[in-house]
Write a protein that holds these residues in place. Structure first.
Motif, short mmCIF file in Angstrom:
data_model
loop_
_atom_site.label_atom_id
_atom_site.label_comp_id
_atom_site.label_asym_id
_atom_site.label_seq_id
_atom_site.Cartn_x
_atom_site.Cartn_y
_atom_site.Cartn_z
N PRO A 100 0.79 -1.23 0.00
CA PRO A 100 0.00 0.00 0.00
C PRO A 100 0.83 1.29 0.00
O PRO A 100 0.41 2.30 -0.58
CB PRO A 100 -0.85 -0.11 1.27
CG PRO A 100 -0.17 -1.12 2.12
CD PRO A 100 0.54 -2.04 1.19
N VAL A 101 2.00 1.28 0.59
CA VAL A 101 2.80 2.50 0.65
C VAL A 101 3.18 2.97 -0.76
O VAL A 101 3.13 4.16 -1.06
CB VAL A 101 4.06 2.30 1.54
CG1 VAL A 101 4.98 3.49 1.49
CG2 VAL A 101 3.63 2.01 2.98
N GLU A 104 0.11 4.63 -2.16
CA GLU A 104 -0.17 5.91 -1.51
C GLU A 104 0.66 7.02 -2.14
O GLU A 104 0.18 8.14 -2.31
CB GLU A 104 0.10 5.82 0.00
CG GLU A 104 -0.97 5.05 0.73
CD GLU A 104 -0.67 4.81 2.19
OE1 GLU A 104 -1.63 4.76 2.98
OE2 GLU A 104 0.52 4.65 2.56
N LYS A 105 1.88 6.72 -2.51
CA LYS A 105 2.74 7.71 -3.17
C LYS A 105 2.17 8.11 -4.53
O LYS A 105 2.50 9.18 -5.05
CB LYS A 105 4.16 7.16 -3.35
CG LYS A 105 4.90 6.98 -2.05
CD LYS A 105 6.26 6.35 -2.29
CE LYS A 105 6.95 6.02 -0.98
NZ LYS A 105 8.20 5.28 -1.19
N LYS A 106 1.33 7.28 -5.10
CA LYS A 106 0.71 7.56 -6.40
C LYS A 106 -0.65 8.24 -6.25
O LYS A 106 -1.31 8.51 -7.24
CB LYS A 106 0.52 6.27 -7.21
CG LYS A 106 1.77 5.43 -7.36
CD LYS A 106 2.82 6.17 -8.15
CE LYS A 106 4.10 5.37 -8.21
NZ LYS A 106 5.28 6.21 -8.30
N GLY A 107 -1.07 8.49 -5.01
CA GLY A 107 -2.34 9.19 -4.78
C GLY A 107 -3.49 8.31 -4.31
O GLY A 107 -4.58 8.81 -4.06
N PHE A 108 -3.28 7.02 -4.18
CA PHE A 108 -4.33 6.14 -3.69
C PHE A 108 -4.52 6.32 -2.18
O PHE A 108 -3.55 6.59 -1.47
CB PHE A 108 -3.99 4.67 -3.98
CG PHE A 108 -4.21 4.25 -5.39
CD1 PHE A 108 -5.40 3.63 -5.77
CD2 PHE A 108 -3.25 4.46 -6.37
CE1 PHE A 108 -5.62 3.23 -7.08
CE2 PHE A 108 -3.45 4.07 -7.68
CZ PHE A 108 -4.64 3.46 -8.04
N LYS A 109 -5.75 6.15 -1.74
CA LYS A 109 -6.09 6.23 -0.31
C LYS A 109 -6.61 4.88 0.15
O LYS A 109 -7.33 4.19 -0.58
CB LYS A 109 -7.18 7.29 -0.06
CG LYS A 109 -6.85 8.66 -0.60
CD LYS A 109 -5.86 9.36 0.27
CE LYS A 109 -5.63 10.77 -0.24
NZ LYS A 109 -4.28 11.19 -0.25
N ARG A 110 -6.27 4.54 1.38
CA ARG A 110 -6.75 3.26 1.94
C ARG A 110 -8.23 3.34 2.27
O ARG A 110 -8.72 4.37 2.72
CB ARG A 110 -5.97 2.93 3.22
CG ARG A 110 -4.51 2.66 2.97
CD ARG A 110 -3.77 2.42 4.27
NE ARG A 110 -2.33 2.48 4.06
CZ ARG A 110 -1.47 1.58 4.51
NH1 ARG A 110 -1.89 0.55 5.22
NH2 ARG A 110 -0.18 1.70 4.27
N THR A 135 -4.73 -4.73 1.08
CA THR A 135 -5.23 -3.43 1.50
C THR A 135 -6.09 -2.88 0.38
O THR A 135 -5.66 -2.80 -0.77
CB THR A 135 -4.06 -2.46 1.78
OG1 THR A 135 -3.23 -3.03 2.79
CG2 THR A 135 -4.57 -1.11 2.23
N MET A 137 -7.84 0.00 -1.66
CA MET A 137 -7.49 1.39 -1.90
C MET A 137 -8.29 1.94 -3.08
O MET A 137 -8.83 1.17 -3.87
CB MET A 137 -5.98 1.50 -2.22
CG MET A 137 -5.09 0.89 -1.15
SD MET A 137 -3.34 1.08 -1.51
CE MET A 137 -3.10 2.72 -0.83
N ILE A 139 -8.39 5.69 -5.83
CA ILE A 139 -7.95 7.03 -6.21
C ILE A 139 -9.13 7.70 -6.89
O ILE A 139 -9.85 7.06 -7.67
CB ILE A 139 -6.70 7.00 -7.12
CG1 ILE A 139 -6.14 8.40 -7.30
CG2 ILE A 139 -6.97 6.33 -8.44
CD1 ILE A 139 -4.76 8.43 -7.96
#
Length: 145
Positions: A100-101, A104-110, A135, A137, A139
């Protein structure tokens, strides 16, 4: 090293299945979903793949990079190409991730775990739902007027 991204072809099936199998990802539906796959090539070698599944929800799936080509920007380039294409088709892209990290750097949210069964019907019947290590996610694209 240059990374070339292109649409997958019938000739790429074996390489895509090989790459996915490194991570125990589904290889059974590759041929059926081939028109939605893209591949990454370096020096004429297929080193990664990704799929934009246009099912009940638009989902980034089957993203994988050969282990010896990780941390070289291949995954980022694949995700960027998929998201660029997705923006023309939808406002939201979903994802089930084991890293997931990175996303997240690409703009996805959990997402909350309870949202899984709402978004993915296959999670409703899964016998591993309570111990799932993926996880969830998403965007959301901001549309400019």
């Amino acid at each position: 090293m240059d990374i070339d991204i292109r649409k997958a072809t019938q000739a790429d099936l074996r390489d895509i299945r090989t790459i996915l199998s490194f991570y125990y990802l589904d290889t059974e539906n590759v041929e059926k979903n081939l028109p939605e796959f893209i591949i990454a090539q370096m020096n004429n070698k297929i080193v990664g793949c990704a799929c934009l599944d246009m099912g009940d929800v638009v989902e980034l799936r089957s993203i994988a990079v050969l282990p010896s080509y990780r941390n070289k920007g291949v995954g980022s380039k694949l995700v960027g190409a998929i998201l660029k294409r997705a923006q023309d088709l939808t406002n939201i892209v979903y994802l089930r991730a084991r890293s997931p990290v990175f996303f997240e750097k690409k703009g996805f949210k959990r997402l909350q775990n309870c949202e899984k069964k709402v978004v993915w019907k296959d999670c409703m019947q899964c016998d591993k739902y309570d111990i799932c290590r993926q996880t969830m996610m998403k965007i959301v694209f901001q549309k400019t007027v």
